[in-house]
Every structure is written in structure tokens, then in C-alpha cells.
Write a protein that holds these residues in place. Structure first.
Motif, PDB file in Angstrom:
ATOM      1  N   MET A   1       0.974  -1.188  -0.019  1.00 22.36           N
ATOM      2  CA  MET A   1       0.170  -0.087  -0.269  1.00 22.36           C
ATOM      3  C   MET A   1       0.548   1.083   0.259  1.00 22.36           C
ATOM      4  N   ILE A   2       0.148   2.326  -0.741  1.00 20.46           N
ATOM      5  CA  ILE A   2       1.217   3.658  -0.803  1.00 20.46           C
ATOM      6  C   ILE A   2       0.295   4.324  -0.245  1.00 20.46           C
ATOM      7  N   VAL A   3       1.136   5.176   0.876  1.00 20.47           N
ATOM      8  CA  VAL A   3       0.382   6.385   1.004  1.00 20.47           C
ATOM      9  C   VAL A   3       1.685   7.607   1.160  1.00 20.47           C
ATOM     10  N   ALA A   4       0.539   8.979   0.791  1.00 21.03           N
ATOM     11  CA  ALA A   4       1.575  10.310   0.867  1.00 21.03           C
ATOM     12  C   ALA A   4       1.171  11.023   2.055  1.00 21.03           C
ATOM     13  N   ASP A   5       2.215  11.597   2.548  1.00 18.69           N
ATOM     14  CA  ASP A   5       2.050  12.436   3.530  1.00 18.69           C
ATOM     15  C   ASP A   5       1.781  11.823   4.764  1.00 18.69           C
ATOM     16  N   THR A   6       2.393  10.608   5.346  1.00 19.30           N
ATOM     17  CA  THR A   6       2.416   9.918   6.506  1.00 19.30           C
ATOM     18  C   THR A   6       3.887  10.965   7.318  1.00 19.30           C
ATOM     19  N   LEU A   7       3.128  11.538   9.069  1.00 24.00           N
ATOM     20  CA  LEU A   7       4.151  12.110  10.005  1.00 24.00           C
ATOM     21  C   LEU A   7       4.725  11.194  10.180  1.00 24.00           C
ATOM     22  N   LEU A   8       5.867  11.823  10.196  1.00 27.35           N
ATOM     23  CA  LEU A   8       6.752  10.416  10.996  1.00 27.35           C
ATOM     24  C   LEU A   8       6.931  10.234  12.539  1.00 27.35           C
ATOM     25  N   ALA A   9       6.089  11.711  12.661  1.00 26.34           N
ATOM     26  CA  ALA A   9       5.636  11.778  14.761  1.00 26.34           C
ATOM     27  C   ALA A   9       5.012  10.812  14.613  1.00 26.34           C
ATOM     28  N   ASP A  10       4.311  10.122  13.779  1.00 22.53           N
ATOM     29  CA  ASP A  10       3.324   9.241  14.414  1.00 22.53           C
ATOM     30  C   ASP A  10       3.651   7.820  14.018  1.00 22.53           C
ATOM     31  N   LEU A  11       5.450   7.698  13.279  1.00 19.77           N
ATOM     32  CA  LEU A  11       5.616   5.882  13.639  1.00 19.77           C
ATOM     33  C   LEU A  11       6.945   6.090  14.079  1.00 19.77           C
ATOM     34  N   THR A  12       7.474   7.523  15.365  1.00 18.42           N
ATOM     35  CA  THR A  12       8.234   6.964  16.236  1.00 18.42           C
ATOM     36  C   THR A  12       7.934   7.510  17.753  1.00 18.42           C
ATOM     37  N   THR A  13       8.764   7.318  17.918  1.00 17.77           N
ATOM     38  CA  THR A  13       8.477   6.607  20.063  1.00 17.77           C
ATOM     39  C   THR A  13       8.850   8.423  20.594  1.00 17.77           C
ATOM     40  N   LEU A  14       9.740   9.407  19.628  1.00 15.82           N
ATOM     41  CA  LEU A  14       9.740  10.371  20.631  1.00 15.82           C
ATOM     42  C   LEU A  14       8.505  11.485  19.583  1.00 15.82           C
ATOM     43  N   ARG A  15       7.764  10.858  18.749  1.00 17.95           N
ATOM     44  CA  ARG A  15       6.506  11.243  18.623  1.00 17.95           C
ATOM     45  C   ARG A  15       6.739  12.867  17.730  1.00 17.95           C
ATOM     46  N   VAL A  16       7.567  13.053  17.202  1.00 21.32           N
ATOM     47  CA  VAL A  16       8.803  14.319  16.991  1.00 21.32           C
ATOM     48  C   VAL A  16       8.872  13.701  15.459  1.00 21.32           C
ATOM     49  N   GLY A  17       8.707  14.907  14.184  1.00 21.64           N
ATOM     50  CA  GLY A  17       9.101  14.354  12.930  1.00 21.64           C
ATOM     51  C   GLY A  17       7.927  15.008  11.313  1.00 21.64           C
ATOM     52  N   GLY A  18       8.156  15.407  10.477  1.00 19.80           N
ATOM     53  CA  GLY A  18       7.185  15.685   9.504  1.00 19.80           C
ATOM     54  C   GLY A  18       7.245  14.179   9.009  1.00 19.80           C
ATOM     55  N   ALA A  19       6.399  14.892   7.081  1.00 13.87           N
ATOM     56  CA  ALA A  19       5.870  13.805   6.272  1.00 13.87           C
ATOM     57  C   ALA A  19       6.597  13.226   6.137  1.00 13.87           C
ATOM     58  N   ALA A  20       6.524  12.018   5.310  1.00 14.47           N
ATOM     59  CA  ALA A  20       7.021  11.315   4.335  1.00 14.47           C
ATOM     60  C   ALA A  20       6.585  11.053   3.057  1.00 14.47           C
ATOM     61  N   GLY A  21       7.549  11.711   2.105  1.00 16.15           N
ATOM     62  CA  GLY A  21       7.035  11.202   0.601  1.00 16.15           C
ATOM     63  C   GLY A  21       6.259  10.261   0.447  1.00 16.15           C
ATOM     64  N   ARG A  22       6.364   9.750   0.248  1.00 18.19           N
ATOM     65  CA  ARG A  22       5.478   8.477   0.481  1.00 18.19           C
ATOM     66  C   ARG A  22       6.180   7.182   1.620  1.00 18.19           C
ATOM     67  N   LEU A  23       5.186   6.349   1.572  1.00 17.22           N
ATOM     68  CA  LEU A  23       4.959   5.746   2.733  1.00 17.22           C
ATOM     69  C   LEU A  23       5.021   4.125   2.121  1.00 17.22           C
ATOM     70  N   LEU A  24       5.605   2.776   2.850  1.00 27.27           N
ATOM     71  CA  LEU A  24       5.452   1.633   1.764  1.00 27.27           C
ATOM     72  C   LEU A  24       5.449   0.268   2.823  1.00 27.27           C
ATOM     73  N   THR A  25       4.252   0.103   2.773  1.00 27.45           N
ATOM     74  CA  THR A  25       4.362  -1.076   3.805  1.00 27.45           C
ATOM     75  C   THR A  25       4.804  -2.112   3.681  1.00 27.45           C
ATOM     76  N   ALA A  26       5.618  -2.577   4.377  1.00 25.57           N
ATOM     77  CA  ALA A  26       5.929  -4.239   3.680  1.00 25.57           C
ATOM     78  C   ALA A  26       5.558  -5.075   5.169  1.00 25.57           C
TER      79      ALA A  26
END
Ligand SMILES: Cc1cc2nc3c(=O)[nH]c(=O)nc-3n(C[C@H](O)[C@H](O)[C@H](O)COP(=O)(O)OP(=O)(O)OC[C@H]3O[C@@H](n4cnc5c(N)ncnc54)[C@H](O)[C@@H]3O)c2cc1C
Length: 344
Positions: A1-26
Motif C-alpha cells: 500500500m502506498i500512502v503519501a504525507d504520513t507524519l513520521l511523528a506517528d511512526l516514532t516513539t519520540l513522536r516528532v518528525g514531519g511527513a514522509a514523501g511516501r510510505l510503503l508498508t511491507a
């Protein structure tokens, strides 16, 4: 699945970080291989497991993020114990819990570390006297430089204190990790860490039931905010933010006599926590107006108190570094992988 503009804050335990260009989940190893090969064609790419050792800049990552969510554990019984092969996306602590339940030994002191199995060799995770290198035999690796998928022996990874070639330059993705574990008929692995031995009420070197080691380690870690807890902002961190500095024996002699130190070959390892505290930066400290702060339970953890930015975390990190450098002449090295232009 390709997702655009996912916030890296939502994927990290420090909960900071802007958007990923695109996200591929394996979700499968074949998907992981395909996604990573695909991502190599883009300007930049980043593999993310549990996001527990990442500090990502507020302007995000303008490339492809491959999120590793593969699953699978298989094992063979050997004359000495058991050989276990684990898919990279397996959550580390759930895997450790399953080894303890099965009576396999070697990983119990590494209980409670967040993240995925695939990231465990990247910085040769360690805690309470045990390092991954004690039980790691090899990894299945997809090499970005050659495009080859092959098993690499642990020795090829140059595992050291919170380091490996994977953390420092060798690009690719760990697909599977293989461990050689013992069984509890051998009575558990000897306890090698004084604080753990004290909590267990045993002497260093004693063999202890792995389940007891696991529960004691989890209790010790919780008391330091080192087990993830959504309701406890002291755990919204990347764990220890700085490694313990290793300096020459001569330099160590120039430090105050009560500065803790341990011999490492001809060099000496210092306590980063002691240096920070004695440079005047205490637990609970925060710069004025910042939502980033030192954990109230652990001097080495830089935390997000809710609403912090990556810039605020980096500013606090620099403040700690400068304080220790000015007071003791020691340069603290950040332990998390930094994505973006945040720390020199
Ligand atoms: C509360 C807390 C406590 C912690 N305690 C400890 C501790 O006691 N000891 C310790 O050593 N660490 C500790 N850490 C740090 C962290 O949990 C470990 O480094 C962990 O192994 C990171 O796993 P991850 O999946 O979250 O990696 P991520 O943060 O997702 O990634 C970290 C790095 O590994 C790379 N990576 C991730 N997966 C792969 C893969 N499959 N192949 C290739 N590269 C990959 C990423 O690109 C990145 O460079 C702690 C962190 C927290 C938040």
C-alpha cells in the motif's frame, strides 16, 4: 500500500518528525524486498521498524519510507540449544517474551527494549550486561550497493558498543535475523550486571531462571521510564539519547576521582548520565518554553512532554552536549539515528 504525507511523528516513539514523501508498508518478506528495490530508484529512502531509535526533523523526509511489518519465527533444535530465525518486522519484546515462555535462554536480559527484530543488529542492542552480539549468528540482508540478497555472518557486521556497519554506512535492509539460544535445562545465562544481580538477590555470575530475569529487568526498566507507555510521557523518547563516551585512560585520569568508569581494552568507558548530571543538567530539566525535557526518571532520556518539535529535542540535545563539553571536555555522541539537518 502506498500512502503519501504520513507524519513520521506517528511512526516514532519520540513522536516528532514531519511527513514522509511516501510510505510503503511491507507485510511479507517478498513485499519488503520488492518495496526496498523499488525505493532505491527514488532520490532517498529510509527503512523504519518501530521508530524507537529515530529523531526525524520537523520538515520530514522527502523520500520513500519502507515500514517493516513482516512476521514469522521458525526454529531448529541443535545439540547445544536452538537456532531461531525471525522475520525483521517481529516486535522485539514480544519475541523475547516468547523465547522465555519456551524455555530458551540468552535474550531475557534484553526484555522491554522497543522496536523490531530487524533493527536489533543495527546498533547491536544491549542492556543489563548482554548485547545482541552474544547470541546473533547471522542476518539475511538485501544489500543496496550490490542488489544481492544473502546471509551475512555476525562477524561481517562489525558489531560493537551500540554500533555496526549497518548503522554507519552499509545500506540495505535486514530481512531475517538468526540467533543461537540456549535452553533453560542449562539453568539460564549467568547474570553479568551488578544492579540486576542486586535486584535478583544473587551474586554476579549466578545463573537465574530466565522468567525471573525478564520480570526483574522489566521492573527495573519501568522504574527508569524505559518501557514504552502511552500514558507516561517520560517514555516518549528514543531511550538513551547519548552513548557512554569511551576515552583514553590518560584522559579519564584528568576527570574527578568519583567519575564512574569501566575499562574497555586499553580505553575507559565513562557514564554519560554522571557527566550530564555533574555538568548541572538534571532529571526533569527543560529549556524555557520548550516541550522537550530530560526524563524525570532517567538522565539519559530526552523526552517529548507532548507537543514538542524535533527542533526542540535537538536544541536540548545540543544544550546537554555543550554543558558536558564545557565542564569536562567530553563530546557526547547521540545514540539515535538522526534524519534531517538537526545535530552536527
Ligand atoms: C524507551 C526506550 C528504551 C530503549 N532501550 C534500549 C536499550 O536498553 N538498549 C538499546 O540498545 N536500545 C534501546 N532503545 C533504542 C531502540 O529501541 C533500539 O535501538 C531498537 O533496536 C530500534 O528498533 P526500531 O525497530 O524501533 O528501529 P527504528 O527506530 O525504526 O530504526 C533505527 C535504525 O535502524 C534502521 N532499521 C530499522 N529496521 C531495519 C531493517 N529491517 N534493516 C535495516 N535497517 C533497519 C533504520 O533505518 C534506522 O536507521 C530504546 C528506545 C526506547 C524508546
Amino acid at each position: 500500500m502506498i500512502v503519501a504525507d504520513t507524519l513520521l511523528a506517528d511512526l516514532t516513539t519520540l513522536r516528532v518528525g514531519g511527513a514522509a514523501g511516501r510510505l510503503l508498508t511491507a507485510d511479507t518478506t517478498d513485499e519488503l524486498v520488492a518495496h526496498v528495490r523499488h525505493a532505491w530508484g527514488d532520490d532517498d529512502w529510509l527503512v523504519v521498524g518501530g521508530g524507537s531509535n529515530l529523531l526525524v526533523a520537523d520538515d520530514g523526509f522527502d523520500g520513500t519510507v519502507v515500514l517493516v511489518r513482516t512476521r514469522g519465527v521458525e526454529h531448529d533444535t541443535t545439540t547445544d540449544g536452538v537456532t531461531v530465525r525471525v522475520a525483521a518486522g517481529e516486535p522485539w519484546d514480544a519475541f523475547v517474551a516468547s523465547t522465555v515462555e519456551r524455555g530458551w535462554t540468552g535474550l531475557e536480559a534484553l526484555s522491554g527494549i522497543p522496536g523490531t527484530v530487524g533493527a536489533s543488529p543495527v546498533q547491536n542492542i544491549g542492556a543489563y550486561g548482554v548485547e545482541l552480539s552474544d547470541v546473533l549468528t547471522r542476518v539475511e540482508f538485501l544489500d543496496a550497493a550490490t542488489g544481492e540478497r544473502a546471509w551475512l555472518d555476525a562477524a561481517e557486521l562489525e558489531l560493537g558498543y551500540r554500533t555496526s556497519t549497518l548503522k554507519h554506512g552499509r545500506r540495505g535492509v535486514v530481512l531475517t535475523v538468526e540467533f543461537a539460544l540456549g535452553t533453560d535445562v542449562q539453568g539460564g545465562v549467568p547474570v553479568r550486571y551488578a544492579q540486576l544481580a542486586g535486584s535478583l538477590g544473587v551474586t554476579l555470575g549466578d545463573r537465574v531462571d530466565p522468567a525471573q530475569v525478564r520480570s526483574t529487568v522489566l521492573a527495573l526498566r519501568s522504574s527508569k521510564g524505559m518501557v514504552l507507555d502511552d500514558d507516561d510521557q517520560d517514555t516518549w523518547s528514543a531511550g538513551s539519547f547519548f552513548t557512554n563516551p569511551i576515552v583514553s585512560a590518560g584522559f579519564a585520569e584528568s576527570l574527578p576521582a568519583d567519575a564512574p568508569s569501566w575499562p574497555v581494552g586499553e580505553d575507559v568507558k565513562l557514564s554519560a548520565a554522571w557527566l550530564i548530571e555533574h555538568a548541572g543538567v538534571h532529571r526533569g530539566y527543560a529549556l524555557a518554553g520548550s516541550r522537550a525535557g530530560i526524563s524525570t526518571k532517567h538522565t539519559l532520556a530526552l523526552t517529548n512532554r507532548g507537543g514538542a518539535t524535533a527542533a526542540q529535542v535537538a536544541e536540548l540535545a545540543r544544550y546537554v552536549q555543550v554543558s558536558v563539553l564545557n565542564r569536562f571536555g567530553v563530546a557526547l555522541v547521540p545514540e539515535p539515528v538522526v534524519v534531517g539537518d538537526l545535530l552536527a
